[in-house]
Write a protein that holds these residues in place. Sequence first.
Motif, mmCIF file in Angstrom:
data_model
loop_
_atom_site.group_PDB
_atom_site.id
_atom_site.type_symbol
_atom_site.label_atom_id
_atom_site.label_comp_id
_atom_site.label_asym_id
_atom_site.label_seq_id
_atom_site.Cartn_x
_atom_site.Cartn_y
_atom_site.Cartn_z
ATOM 1 N N ILE A 8 0.826 -1.208 0.000
ATOM 2 C CA ILE A 8 0.000 0.000 0.000
ATOM 3 C C ILE A 8 0.861 1.259 0.000
ATOM 4 O O ILE A 8 0.469 2.287 -0.565
ATOM 5 N N ALA A 9 2.033 1.211 0.581
ATOM 6 C CA ALA A 9 2.928 2.373 0.581
ATOM 7 C C ALA A 9 3.421 2.665 -0.835
ATOM 8 O O ALA A 9 3.438 3.824 -1.273
ATOM 9 N N LYS A 10 3.800 1.633 -1.560
ATOM 10 C CA LYS A 10 4.270 1.813 -2.939
ATOM 11 C C LYS A 10 3.155 2.348 -3.833
ATOM 12 O O LYS A 10 3.371 3.247 -4.650
ATOM 13 N N VAL A 11 1.962 1.796 -3.651
ATOM 14 C CA VAL A 11 0.820 2.233 -4.453
ATOM 15 C C VAL A 11 0.484 3.688 -4.148
ATOM 16 O O VAL A 11 0.232 4.483 -5.052
ATOM 17 N N SER A 12 0.490 4.045 -2.873
ATOM 18 C CA SER A 12 0.180 5.422 -2.475
ATOM 19 C C SER A 12 1.210 6.406 -3.021
ATOM 20 O O SER A 12 0.854 7.490 -3.500
ATOM 21 N N ILE A 13 2.472 6.043 -2.950
ATOM 22 C CA ILE A 13 3.530 6.912 -3.479
ATOM 23 C C ILE A 13 3.357 7.110 -4.985
ATOM 24 O O ILE A 13 3.476 8.230 -5.486
ATOM 25 N N CYS A 14 3.042 6.049 -5.706
ATOM 26 C CA CYS A 14 2.839 6.170 -7.156
ATOM 27 C C CYS A 14 1.580 6.972 -7.481
ATOM 28 O O CYS A 14 1.568 7.752 -8.440
ATOM 29 N N PHE A 15 0.535 6.810 -6.690
ATOM 30 C CA PHE A 15 -0.690 7.577 -6.896
ATOM 31 C C PHE A 15 -0.421 9.066 -6.701
ATOM 32 O O PHE A 15 -0.812 9.900 -7.526
ATOM 33 N N VAL A 16 0.268 9.423 -5.620
ATOM 34 C CA VAL A 16 0.610 10.826 -5.358
ATOM 35 C C VAL A 16 1.559 11.347 -6.430
ATOM 36 O O VAL A 16 1.436 12.500 -6.876
ATOM 37 N N ALA A 17 2.492 10.523 -6.876
ATOM 38 C CA ALA A 17 3.391 10.937 -7.956
ATOM 39 C C ALA A 17 2.603 11.225 -9.234
ATOM 40 O O ALA A 17 2.919 12.171 -9.963
ATOM 41 N N GLY A 18 1.568 10.438 -9.512
ATOM 42 C CA GLY A 18 0.712 10.691 -10.676
ATOM 43 C C GLY A 18 -0.028 12.007 -10.554
ATOM 44 O O GLY A 18 -0.155 12.757 -11.527
ATOM 45 N N ILE A 19 -0.515 12.313 -9.353
ATOM 46 C CA ILE A 19 -1.193 13.591 -9.129
ATOM 47 C C ILE A 19 -0.217 14.746 -9.336
ATOM 48 O O ILE A 19 -0.526 15.722 -10.028
ATOM 49 N N LEU A 20 0.976 14.638 -8.764
ATOM 50 C CA LEU A 20 1.973 15.705 -8.906
ATOM 51 C C LEU A 20 2.404 15.869 -10.359
ATOM 52 O O LEU A 20 2.614 16.986 -10.837
#
Length: 144
Positions: A8-20
Motif C-alpha cells: 500500500i505504501a508503494k501504491v500510495s507513493i505512485c498515486f501521489v506521484a501521478g497527481i503531482l
Amino acid sequence: MDVLKFPIAKVSICFVAGILFAVYLPIERIPIILFTAISLIAFIVTYFLSLKKTHSLTFATAFIATSFCLGMLTHEMHDVRHDKLHFLEQSTALAATDELEVALLQRLKPTAYSERYIAKVQKVNGKIASGKILVNFYKDSSAT
C-alpha cells in the motif's frame, strides 16, 4: 520496520506521484484516459498470468503504472479548468466590484473575529456560474 515493504505504501507513493505529475506537467484528458485504460488492461492481463507465480515483476510494474495513471486521471477529473461555468473561468480576475450571487451551504465554526460559511456560487455579474467559496463575515470590533 521498513515502510516500503508494504504494497500500500508503494501504491500510495505512485498515486501521489501521478497527481503531482498531472499538476506540474499538464496533459490533455484523452491521452490520460488512454494511458489509464492501457495500464488497466495490462494490470488485468498480468494479474491472470501471475496467478501461477508468487512474485511477478511484470505484475508489479503494471500495478505501479496503473496507480500512477489513476493518480493523473483523478487530478484531471477534479480540475476546475475544464468546467467552463466555474466562476474562475468567468473572468480573468474577480474584483471587489464584481457581483456574486451565492447560496450558503454550511456554517463553519466561528472565530473571535468572523463568522465563516461555505457558499455555492450561482452567478457572477448576472452570468450563471458554479463553484464553492469560503465567505467571511467579519465581526465589528467596536461592538465588544
